[in-house]
Design a protein around this motif. Structure first.
Motif, PDB file in Angstrom:
ATOM      1  N   ALA A   1     -25.788  -5.809   2.032  1.00  5.18           N
ATOM      2  CA  ALA A   1     -26.300  -7.096   1.578  1.00  5.18           C
ATOM      3  C   ALA A   1     -25.236  -7.776   0.725  1.00  5.18           C
ATOM      4  O   ALA A   1     -24.409  -7.115   0.092  1.00  5.18           O
ATOM      5  CB  ALA A   1     -27.589  -6.921   0.778  1.00  5.18           C
ATOM      6  N   SER A   2     -25.244  -9.081   0.722  1.00  4.73           N
ATOM      7  CA  SER A   2     -24.261  -9.834  -0.054  1.00  4.73           C
ATOM      8  C   SER A   2     -24.536  -9.669  -1.549  1.00  4.73           C
ATOM      9  O   SER A   2     -25.660  -9.389  -1.967  1.00  4.73           O
ATOM     10  CB  SER A   2     -24.303 -11.313   0.320  1.00  4.73           C
ATOM     11  OG  SER A   2     -25.556 -11.882  -0.039  1.00  4.73           O
ATOM     12  N   TRP A   3     -23.465  -9.855  -2.334  1.00  7.69           N
ATOM     13  CA  TRP A   3     -23.613  -9.729  -3.775  1.00  7.69           C
ATOM     14  C   TRP A   3     -24.561 -10.792  -4.323  1.00  7.69           C
ATOM     15  O   TRP A   3     -25.284 -10.553  -5.293  1.00  7.69           O
ATOM     16  CB  TRP A   3     -22.245  -9.845  -4.447  1.00  7.69           C
ATOM     17  CG  TRP A   3     -22.343  -9.864  -5.939  1.00  7.69           C
ATOM     18  CD1 TRP A   3     -22.154 -10.914  -6.774  1.00  7.69           C
ATOM     19  CD2 TRP A   3     -22.711  -8.763  -6.780  1.00  7.69           C
ATOM     20  NE1 TRP A   3     -22.356 -10.552  -8.077  1.00  7.69           N
ATOM     21  CE2 TRP A   3     -22.695  -9.232  -8.120  1.00  7.69           C
ATOM     22  CE3 TRP A   3     -23.042  -7.434  -6.539  1.00  7.69           C
ATOM     23  CZ2 TRP A   3     -23.001  -8.406  -9.192  1.00  7.69           C
ATOM     24  CZ3 TRP A   3     -23.343  -6.615  -7.623  1.00  7.69           C
ATOM     25  CH2 TRP A   3     -23.316  -7.113  -8.930  1.00  7.69           C
ATOM     26  N   GLU A   4     -24.576 -11.979  -3.722  1.00 10.27           N
ATOM     27  CA  GLU A   4     -25.467 -13.034  -4.176  1.00 10.27           C
ATOM     28  C   GLU A   4     -26.929 -12.601  -4.091  1.00 10.27           C
ATOM     29  O   GLU A   4     -27.732 -12.911  -4.966  1.00 10.27           O
ATOM     30  CB  GLU A   4     -25.247 -14.308  -3.356  1.00 10.27           C
ATOM     31  CG  GLU A   4     -23.938 -15.040  -3.656  1.00 10.27           C
ATOM     32  CD  GLU A   4     -22.733 -14.319  -3.089  1.00 10.27           C
ATOM     33  OE1 GLU A   4     -22.937 -13.420  -2.229  1.00 10.27           O
ATOM     34  OE2 GLU A   4     -21.603 -14.637  -3.493  1.00 10.27           O
ATOM     35  N   LYS A   5     -27.282 -11.870  -3.032  1.00 10.12           N
ATOM     36  CA  LYS A   5     -28.662 -11.409  -2.881  1.00 10.12           C
ATOM     37  C   LYS A   5     -28.977 -10.274  -3.859  1.00 10.12           C
ATOM     38  O   LYS A   5     -30.063 -10.212  -4.423  1.00 10.12           O
ATOM     39  CB  LYS A   5     -28.899 -10.955  -1.453  1.00 10.12           C
ATOM     40  CG  LYS A   5     -28.875 -12.079  -0.422  1.00 10.12           C
ATOM     41  CD  LYS A   5     -29.192 -11.550   0.965  1.00 10.12           C
ATOM     42  CE  LYS A   5     -29.217 -12.685   1.979  1.00 10.12           C
ATOM     43  NZ  LYS A   5     -29.519 -12.195   3.349  1.00 10.12           N
ATOM     44  N   LEU A   6     -28.008  -9.384  -4.050  1.00 13.94           N
ATOM     45  CA  LEU A   6     -28.248  -8.249  -4.950  1.00 13.94           C
ATOM     46  C   LEU A   6     -28.375  -8.697  -6.406  1.00 13.94           C
ATOM     47  O   LEU A   6     -29.177  -8.158  -7.167  1.00 13.94           O
ATOM     48  CB  LEU A   6     -27.117  -7.234  -4.822  1.00 13.94           C
ATOM     49  CG  LEU A   6     -27.014  -6.481  -3.492  1.00 13.94           C
ATOM     50  CD1 LEU A   6     -25.782  -5.595  -3.489  1.00 13.94           C
ATOM     51  CD2 LEU A   6     -28.266  -5.652  -3.239  1.00 13.94           C
ATOM     52  N   SER A   7     -27.570  -9.683  -6.791  1.00 12.24           N
ATOM     53  CA  SER A   7     -27.570 -10.119  -8.185  1.00 12.24           C
ATOM     54  C   SER A   7     -28.648 -11.148  -8.484  1.00 12.24           C
ATOM     55  O   SER A   7     -28.853 -11.508  -9.645  1.00 12.24           O
ATOM     56  CB  SER A   7     -26.201 -10.708  -8.547  1.00 12.24           C
ATOM     57  OG  SER A   7     -25.893 -11.804  -7.707  1.00 12.24           O
ATOM     58  N   ALA A   8     -29.341 -11.641  -7.459  1.00 11.53           N
ATOM     59  CA  ALA A   8     -30.403 -12.617  -7.679  1.00 11.53           C
ATOM     60  C   ALA A   8     -31.576 -11.972  -8.408  1.00 11.53           C
ATOM     61  O   ALA A   8     -31.745 -10.744  -8.402  1.00 11.53           O
ATOM     62  CB  ALA A   8     -30.864 -13.213  -6.349  1.00 11.53           C
TER      63      ALA A   8
ATOM     64  N   ILE B   1     -35.433 -10.847  -9.397  1.00 11.71           N
ATOM     65  CA  ILE B   1     -36.480 -10.226  -8.585  1.00 11.71           C
ATOM     66  C   ILE B   1     -37.412 -11.295  -8.014  1.00 11.71           C
ATOM     67  O   ILE B   1     -37.839 -11.213  -6.867  1.00 11.71           O
ATOM     68  CB  ILE B   1     -37.270  -9.209  -9.423  1.00 11.71           C
ATOM     69  CG1 ILE B   1     -36.359  -8.047  -9.829  1.00 11.71           C
ATOM     70  CG2 ILE B   1     -38.481  -8.694  -8.652  1.00 11.71           C
ATOM     71  CD1 ILE B   1     -37.032  -7.011 -10.684  1.00 11.71           C
ATOM     72  N   HIS B   2     -37.701 -12.296  -8.802  1.00 13.75           N
ATOM     73  CA  HIS B   2     -38.573 -13.368  -8.327  1.00 13.75           C
ATOM     74  C   HIS B   2     -37.913 -14.165  -7.203  1.00 13.75           C
ATOM     75  O   HIS B   2     -38.600 -14.788  -6.394  1.00 13.75           O
ATOM     76  CB  HIS B   2     -38.942 -14.300  -9.482  1.00 13.75           C
ATOM     77  CG  HIS B   2     -39.672 -13.609 -10.592  1.00 13.75           C
ATOM     78  ND1 HIS B   2     -40.976 -13.175 -10.470  1.00 13.75           N
ATOM     79  CD2 HIS B   2     -39.261 -13.245 -11.838  1.00 13.75           C
ATOM     80  CE1 HIS B   2     -41.358 -12.595 -11.603  1.00 13.75           C
ATOM     81  NE2 HIS B   2     -40.343 -12.628 -12.451  1.00 13.75           N
ATOM     82  N   GLY B   3     -36.575 -14.137  -7.176  1.00 16.94           N
ATOM     83  CA  GLY B   3     -35.853 -14.836  -6.124  1.00 16.94           C
ATOM     84  C   GLY B   3     -35.552 -13.972  -4.930  1.00 16.94           C
ATOM     85  O   GLY B   3     -34.782 -14.370  -4.050  1.00 16.94           O
ATOM     86  N   GLY B   4     -36.128 -12.769  -4.895  1.00 18.20           N
ATOM     87  CA  GLY B   4     -35.923 -11.877  -3.764  1.00 18.20           C
ATOM     88  C   GLY B   4     -34.754 -10.938  -3.907  1.00 18.20           C
ATOM     89  O   GLY B   4     -34.417 -10.210  -2.958  1.00 18.20           O
ATOM     90  N   GLY B   5     -34.101 -10.907  -5.083  1.00 15.11           N
ATOM     91  CA  GLY B   5     -32.963 -10.026  -5.301  1.00 15.11           C
ATOM     92  C   GLY B   5     -33.340  -8.765  -6.056  1.00 15.11           C
ATOM     93  O   GLY B   5     -34.521  -8.462  -6.238  1.00 15.11           O
ATOM     94  N   LEU B   6     -32.322  -8.031  -6.504  1.00 13.61           N
ATOM     95  CA  LEU B   6     -32.540  -6.782  -7.236  1.00 13.61           C
ATOM     96  C   LEU B   6     -32.083  -6.872  -8.693  1.00 13.61           C
ATOM     97  O   LEU B   6     -32.193  -5.894  -9.421  1.00 13.61           O
ATOM     98  CB  LEU B   6     -31.782  -5.629  -6.545  1.00 13.61           C
ATOM     99  CG  LEU B   6     -32.218  -5.301  -5.119  1.00 13.61           C
ATOM    100  CD1 LEU B   6     -31.324  -4.200  -4.551  1.00 13.61           C
ATOM    101  CD2 LEU B   6     -33.667  -4.856  -5.094  1.00 13.61           C
TER     102      LEU B   6
END
Length: 293
Positions: free
Chosen positions: A154-161, A163-168
């Motif tokens: 997964a991209s870093w943008e998704k991982l760093s987002a 939790i409410h935005g769908g990230g971790l």
């Protein structure tokens, strides 16, 4: 400890009170009163050490010219004492420790929160065990334990987002480390801890301050780590002008009416345009400026 009494416990069962239970183990680690007792005890020892220093019988150490003398560091689980390597001062320190009724010895610096307390120049060797631990953990992983398709990148943008935005909400450790170190630079700059600030300035920033210092040839780990945050601190900090007497190459004090303690509007009208005058007039002048010369 004779002034401390242990509380009694009683139990309520079916509306009836049973017995008095008196704990026999004393104060445990983590007890709310423990820090206060520690502070009371070490204050006594500190007073004794200070008394010997004032009499000239104990001499602390200095890490650099102009730095204050340090005779002891006291922590929750460790104490460090600094004095001259002489028989007389060693016996005095032994006497102090005997009066304190506690002697602690350690052959190695040890660990704090699982990390080495002394790093030195070879960081790769000191922190090498972390790579080994992580490597051993990863070796135990298998595709079966993850998912049918194996590891999904997964991209870093998704991982760093968030939790409410769908990230971790995975943190960028480099930025997080800079933020923590920047706090130290800010404390040195503002002298939040006068003793630590004086020591750090004398050792790493002699003749200048944190914002104007250059890395130079002193490439020690502590200095390099704090200097790495210099630009981040510069971006977020603002300088208070006060009367302007300490600002180099800028005569801000000439723009202030010393009698009223406010900005001199007539002078500013002759020098600045309307936009700049409005911005300058918004800058508050501290009340204590009136007492400055």
């Amino acid at each position: 400890m004779t002034c401390i009494k242990t509380i009694l416990y009683s139990f309520l069962r079916d509306g009836e009170v049973f017995g008095d239970v008196r704990p026999q183990k004393g104060i445990r680690q983590g007890d709310p009163i423990s820090p206060f007792l520690y502070i009371l005890c070490v204050e006594g020892m500190t007073a004794i050490i200070r008394k010997y220093e004032e009499c000239g019988m104990l001499h602390g150490g200095k890490i650099a010219r102009g730095a204050p003398s340090i005779s002891h560091f006291l922590f929750a689980d460790d104490c460090y004492f600094f004095f001259r390597a002489s028989v007389l001062e060693a016996r005095i320190m032994q006497t102090i420790l005997q009066r304190y009724e506690w002697v602690g010895e350690t052959d190695t610096p040890g660990l704090y929160l699982g990390m080495p307390m002394c790093v030195g120049k070879n960081k790769a060797e000191v922190f090498g065990f972390l790579n080994e631990r992580v490597g051993n953990k990863l070796k135990g992983w298998s595709n079966k334990e993850l998912s049918k398709d194996g590891i999904r990148w997964a991209s870093w943008e998704k991982l760093s987002a968030s939790i409410h935005g769908g990230g971790l909400e995975v943190r960028n450790l480099k930025i997080f480390n800079i933020a923590m170190l920047a706090k130290q630079g800010w404390r040195i700059l503002n002298k939040d801890n006068p003793l630590v600030s004086a020591i750090m300035k004398a050792r790493y920033f002699p003749g200048t301050d944190f914002l104007n210092a250059s890395l130079g040839s002193n490439l020690r780990n502590t200095r390099c780590s704090i200097m790495a945050t210099q630009e981040a601190v510069k971006v977020g900090c603002r300088r208070r002008i006060r009367n302007g007497a300490d600002i180099k190459d800028i005569t801000v004090d000439s723009l202030i009416d010393m009698e009223s303690g406010g900005w001199d509007y007539d002078i500013q009208r002759d020098i600045f345009n309307a936009r700049d005058r409005e911005l300058i007039m918004r800058v508050p002048i501290p009340i204590e400026r009136k007492n400055e010369s």
